[in-house]
Design a protein around this motif. Structure first.
Motif, PDB file in Angstrom:
ATOM      1  N   ARG A 324      33.830   6.637  39.576  1.00  0.00           N
ATOM      2  CA  ARG A 324      34.093   7.978  39.067  1.00  0.00           C
ATOM      3  C   ARG A 324      34.825   7.912  37.726  1.00  0.00           C
ATOM      4  N   LEU A 325      34.324   8.621  36.745  1.00  0.00           N
ATOM      5  CA  LEU A 325      34.948   8.616  35.415  1.00  0.00           C
ATOM      6  C   LEU A 325      35.858   9.845  35.263  1.00  0.00           C
ATOM      7  N   PRO A 326      36.959   9.706  34.556  1.00  0.00           N
ATOM      8  CA  PRO A 326      37.848  10.863  34.362  1.00  0.00           C
ATOM      9  C   PRO A 326      37.198  11.902  33.445  1.00  0.00           C
ATOM     10  N   VAL A 327      37.344  13.169  33.768  1.00  0.00           N
ATOM     11  CA  VAL A 327      36.785  14.259  32.950  1.00  0.00           C
ATOM     12  C   VAL A 327      37.839  15.355  32.802  1.00  0.00           C
ATOM     13  N   ARG A 328      38.056  15.799  31.557  1.00  0.00           N
ATOM     14  CA  ARG A 328      38.950  16.940  31.348  1.00  0.00           C
ATOM     15  C   ARG A 328      38.084  18.156  31.032  1.00  0.00           C
ATOM     16  N   ASP A 329      38.175  19.188  31.883  1.00  0.00           N
ATOM     17  CA  ASP A 329      37.315  20.368  31.727  1.00  0.00           C
ATOM     18  C   ASP A 329      37.702  21.147  30.469  1.00  0.00           C
ATOM     19  N   ARG A 330      36.746  21.316  29.575  1.00  0.00           N
ATOM     20  CA  ARG A 330      37.012  22.052  28.324  1.00  0.00           C
ATOM     21  C   ARG A 330      36.109  23.259  28.164  1.00  0.00           C
ATOM     22  N   THR A 331      35.635  23.793  29.289  1.00  0.00           N
ATOM     23  CA  THR A 331      34.732  24.950  29.244  1.00  0.00           C
ATOM     24  C   THR A 331      35.433  26.153  28.617  1.00  0.00           C
ATOM     25  N   PHE A 332      34.695  26.869  27.793  1.00  0.00           N
ATOM     26  CA  PHE A 332      35.201  28.110  27.200  1.00  0.00           C
ATOM     27  C   PHE A 332      35.400  29.159  28.294  1.00  0.00           C
ATOM     28  N   THR A 333      36.541  29.851  28.267  1.00  0.00           N
ATOM     29  CA  THR A 333      36.696  30.981  29.190  1.00  0.00           C
ATOM     30  C   THR A 333      37.117  32.216  28.401  1.00  0.00           C
ATOM     31  N   HIS A 334      36.715  33.378  28.909  1.00  0.00           N
ATOM     32  CA  HIS A 334      37.050  34.640  28.241  1.00  0.00           C
ATOM     33  C   HIS A 334      38.502  35.036  28.456  1.00  0.00           C
ATOM     34  N   PHE A 335      39.004  34.776  29.656  1.00  0.00           N
ATOM     35  CA  PHE A 335      40.364  35.197  29.992  1.00  0.00           C
ATOM     36  C   PHE A 335      41.122  33.969  30.498  1.00  0.00           C
ATOM     37  N   LYS A 336      41.914  33.380  29.631  1.00  0.00           N
ATOM     38  CA  LYS A 336      42.654  32.175  30.023  1.00  0.00           C
ATOM     39  C   LYS A 336      43.897  32.583  30.808  1.00  0.00           C
ATOM     40  N   PRO A 337      44.243  31.832  31.861  1.00  0.00           N
ATOM     41  CA  PRO A 337      45.465  32.168  32.588  1.00  0.00           C
ATOM     42  C   PRO A 337      46.697  31.764  31.772  1.00  0.00           C
TER      43      PRO A 337
ATOM     44  N   ILE B   7      50.722  43.149  35.557  1.00  0.00           N
ATOM     45  CA  ILE B   7      49.911  41.931  35.452  1.00  0.00           C
ATOM     46  C   ILE B   7      48.630  42.251  34.674  1.00  0.00           C
ATOM     47  N   THR B   8      48.335  41.404  33.676  1.00  0.00           N
ATOM     48  CA  THR B   8      47.118  41.633  32.896  1.00  0.00           C
ATOM     49  C   THR B   8      46.021  40.679  33.364  1.00  0.00           C
ATOM     50  N   ILE B   9      44.814  40.961  32.935  1.00  0.00           N
ATOM     51  CA  ILE B   9      43.724  40.098  33.370  1.00  0.00           C
ATOM     52  C   ILE B   9      43.833  38.714  32.743  1.00  0.00           C
ATOM     53  N   ALA B  10      44.498  38.604  31.584  1.00  0.00           N
ATOM     54  CA  ALA B  10      44.705  37.286  30.986  1.00  0.00           C
ATOM     55  C   ALA B  10      45.655  36.444  31.850  1.00  0.00           C
ATOM     56  N   ASP B  11      46.598  37.110  32.567  1.00  0.00           N
ATOM     57  CA  ASP B  11      47.502  36.376  33.459  1.00  0.00           C
ATOM     58  C   ASP B  11      46.737  35.703  34.593  1.00  0.00           C
ATOM     59  N   LEU B  12      45.650  36.349  35.016  1.00  0.00           N
ATOM     60  CA  LEU B  12      44.886  35.841  36.161  1.00  0.00           C
ATOM     61  C   LEU B  12      44.004  34.658  35.780  1.00  0.00           C
ATOM     62  N   GLY B  13      43.409  34.715  34.600  1.00  0.00           N
ATOM     63  CA  GLY B  13      42.415  33.714  34.219  1.00  0.00           C
ATOM     64  C   GLY B  13      41.059  34.118  34.752  1.00  0.00           C
ATOM     65  N   GLU B  14      40.019  33.562  34.117  1.00  0.00           N
ATOM     66  CA  GLU B  14      38.660  34.035  34.380  1.00  0.00           C
ATOM     67  C   GLU B  14      38.196  33.845  35.819  1.00  0.00           C
ATOM     68  N   ARG B  16      39.909  33.570  38.813  1.00  0.00           N
ATOM     69  CA  ARG B  16      40.495  34.486  39.803  1.00  0.00           C
ATOM     70  C   ARG B  16      40.027  35.908  39.536  1.00  0.00           C
ATOM     71  N   LEU B  17      39.924  36.235  38.241  1.00  0.00           N
ATOM     72  CA  LEU B  17      39.477  37.579  37.864  1.00  0.00           C
ATOM     73  C   LEU B  17      38.082  37.867  38.417  1.00  0.00           C
ATOM     74  N   LEU B  18      37.161  36.914  38.212  1.00  0.00           N
ATOM     75  CA  LEU B  18      35.785  37.134  38.671  1.00  0.00           C
ATOM     76  C   LEU B  18      35.719  37.244  40.192  1.00  0.00           C
ATOM     77  N   ARG B  19      36.567  36.457  40.877  1.00  0.00           N
ATOM     78  CA  ARG B  19      36.603  36.570  42.349  1.00  0.00           C
ATOM     79  C   ARG B  19      37.051  37.968  42.767  1.00  0.00           C
ATOM     80  N   MET B  20      38.081  38.484  42.053  1.00  0.00           N
ATOM     81  CA  MET B  20      38.564  39.836  42.373  1.00  0.00           C
ATOM     82  C   MET B  20      37.480  40.876  42.112  1.00  0.00           C
ATOM     83  N   VAL B  21      36.820  40.745  40.964  1.00  0.00           N
ATOM     84  CA  VAL B  21      35.780  41.716  40.613  1.00  0.00           C
ATOM     85  C   VAL B  21      34.663  41.692  41.662  1.00  0.00           C
ATOM     86  N   ARG B  22      34.297  40.498  42.111  1.00  0.00           N
ATOM     87  CA  ARG B  22      33.264  40.405  43.150  1.00  0.00           C
ATOM     88  C   ARG B  22      33.697  41.117  44.423  1.00  0.00           C
ATOM     89  N   GLY B  23      34.985  41.024  44.724  1.00  0.00           N
ATOM     90  CA  GLY B  23      35.519  41.731  45.891  1.00  0.00           C
ATOM     91  C   GLY B  23      35.386  43.239  45.728  1.00  0.00           C
TER      92      GLY B  23
END
Lengths: 337, 337
Positions: A324-337, B7-14, B16-23
């Motif tokens: 298993r190789l180490p991977v750091r997830d760098r996916t773009f997200t719209h709403f960062k926590p 709490i803002t949606i940025a606090d949650l991150g994408e 958790r936010l998407l899980r909530m929206v699906r709910g």
């Protein structure tokens, strides 16, 4: 006198503008077969089969694109392509598209026209005519496209259909789009082909049709946020582990040339680049059988076996020895926590 | 510690936010009959008839609405209502809705939840479950809803179907919504019913069904930009003249009470108020016949005969003696010349 190129849509007024837009729609659009009634009434009428596949995607200026990295004509193409790609990923073909477009009043008419010409050309290429829409003003460009489609075969290809033992396949050349975008943002001199891969993605409709035809079971999705993230989606939806083989992830000659001497690995672009619109799929067909059946139809993008589906969960990257190789997830997200 | 309400949606991150929206989607949404596959894959699958009616509408913050005149819950209702109203105007009922929603990262989670609860409640009321969507960030609220529907009868009701000799009808109480909005913007103390008419419009689905059933031919559209503008649309699409009788345009008691002593005429609100989502239609049925047939089904909004369709073009307002009254068009436009 105002130069034609500097006329804005506010100069025209809503009535003349809508007439022009209808003209741009017209020729490539509403005369197409599945559209019984196109733009101009409260709603459109589309001829549909008993199951209609529907997808919707929003593109927001300065979030999904920047005006200095994509011309209006390319934006028109790309906006439709990303939606049609979602249909391809379901093993469906498009019937009709609907556009909600918002633009600032000071938008040059020439830009709006270029956008519609790009969209119309793409609509012809993908067999997905524009059937209706909505045009409003907004402080920046923003567009939502909804596409209706019909299944290519008897079944649609779900993300949840992967089973342990399946083989994992990937079409084409992921990573090129991400490398193209990076070159645009940093104003690097690179191959126009690389830029084109970012600006004018081609949904893999023919490839999806062939995969749906030859594979007895098929789990599929399109790679929009990098192979890593979409493999995660596949793992989660199907409740399986996705094992990626690092050595088998396809690095195109274009991408290899681009990263040479930069100290960056092609894998970074492939796993986290995004906006490739290649297909990632899981099938019980072993690579030798798949190669024979898939390759029987000429002209398709190459299909690479890149891993296996296993019991478990999540995604991991393995070397040739199965470590298993180490991977750091760098996916773009719209709403960062 | 952060208060839950802040709490803002940025606090949650994408994720958790998407899980909530699906709910929020889940319960009222994707378990509904016409939806074979809902949120979570590349696209949704909807069970459709041979003809699918499709409409799409964008709502942009500070263009179509202001956050201080409409609460998120009402916005959720209204966004769906305006699309379903377009279907009603085609004599169609809804099957499924698709939402592309863009919001700023600093949006309170409570606001997003309220929006979805409003949308879900409206989805239940209108029989139009949410089947899929897209959630992205943007500098301001912006939403596009696309609704798929199926014809209520054998034919859809087109704007182009009016013929000279037809009678013109209008449902309910146009002008109330516009008067409600004005009261909100000027912070006037008015009846909550008037505000509700602006914030929670009800698409005239049952009325459309009855009209489609009883009228041998029917031209119809929904009144979204005031009766004047929509009468102009009808005239243009059908190639006819629309003659409105000023005395017969229905002024509701609510509207009459609102304008009393302001020096403004109810007609201003009725002709140019907008966002009523009443139905305007032309039918060969004469008022006495129409009254008997339409009124046979109890509980419908009243249907007012308000004019005639004549040979010619354009719209005019007439007094009881048949004299043409002067009208200054005050319809809202997105792009003024």
């Amino acid at each position: 006198m105002t130069k034609p190129s500097s006329i804005t849509i506010a100069d025209l007024g809503e009535h003349r503008l809508l007439r022009m837009v209808r003209g741009w729609f017209g020729t490539g659009g509403t005369d197409a077969a599945p559209i019984e009634l196109g733009i101009g009434d409260d709603a459109a009428v589309v001829r549909t089969s008993p199951r209609t596949i529907v997808t919707t995607d929003a593109l927001v200026e300065n979030v999904h694109f920047r005006r200095h990295t994509i011309a209006p004509r390319d934006l028109g193409h790309k906006a439709l392509a990303v939606n049609v790609s979602d249909l391809a990923a379901m093993a469906a073909r498009p019937l009709a598209a609907f556009l909600a477009l918002s633009v600032p009043p000071q938008t040059p008419v020439a830009d709006l026209r270029a956008f519609f010409l790009g969209l119309r050309a793409a609509a012809r290429t993908f067999g997905c005519p524009l059937a209706g829409g909505d045009l409003t003003r907004a402080p920046h460009w923003m567009l939502t496209i909804t596409v209706l489609g019909t299944p290519l075969g008897r079944r649609v290809a779900l993300r949840s259909a992967a089973r342990p033992g399946d083989y994992l396949y990937l079409t084409g050349w992921p990573g090129e789009s991400g490398a193209g975008l990076e070159a645009l943002e940093r104003k690097l001199a690179v191959s126009p082909k690389l830029l084109r891969r970012h600006r004018r993605p081609m949904p893999r409709l023919a490839e999806a049709a062939q995969l749906a035809k030859i594979s007895p079971r098929l789990a599929m999705l399109d790679v929009s946020d990098g192979v890593w993230n979409d493999a995660c989606q596949l793992a989660e939806s199907s409740g399986v582990h996705v094992a990626l083989r690092a050595a088998d992830l396809p690095c195109s000659p274009l991408l290899a040339r681009r990263v040479r001497g930069t100290g960056r690995a092609p894998l970074e672009y492939i796993l986290f680049g995004g906006e490739d619109y290649e297909l990632l799929c899981a099938s019980p067909l072993a690579p030798a059988v798949m190669r024979a059946k898939y390759g029987a139809l000429p002209g398709l993008a190459p299909l690479h076996p890149i891993g296996r589906i296993m019991p478990g969960h999540g995604v991991a990257l393995y070397d040739a020895a199965g470590r298993r190789l180490p991977v750091r997830d760098r996916t773009f997200t719209h709403f960062k926590p």
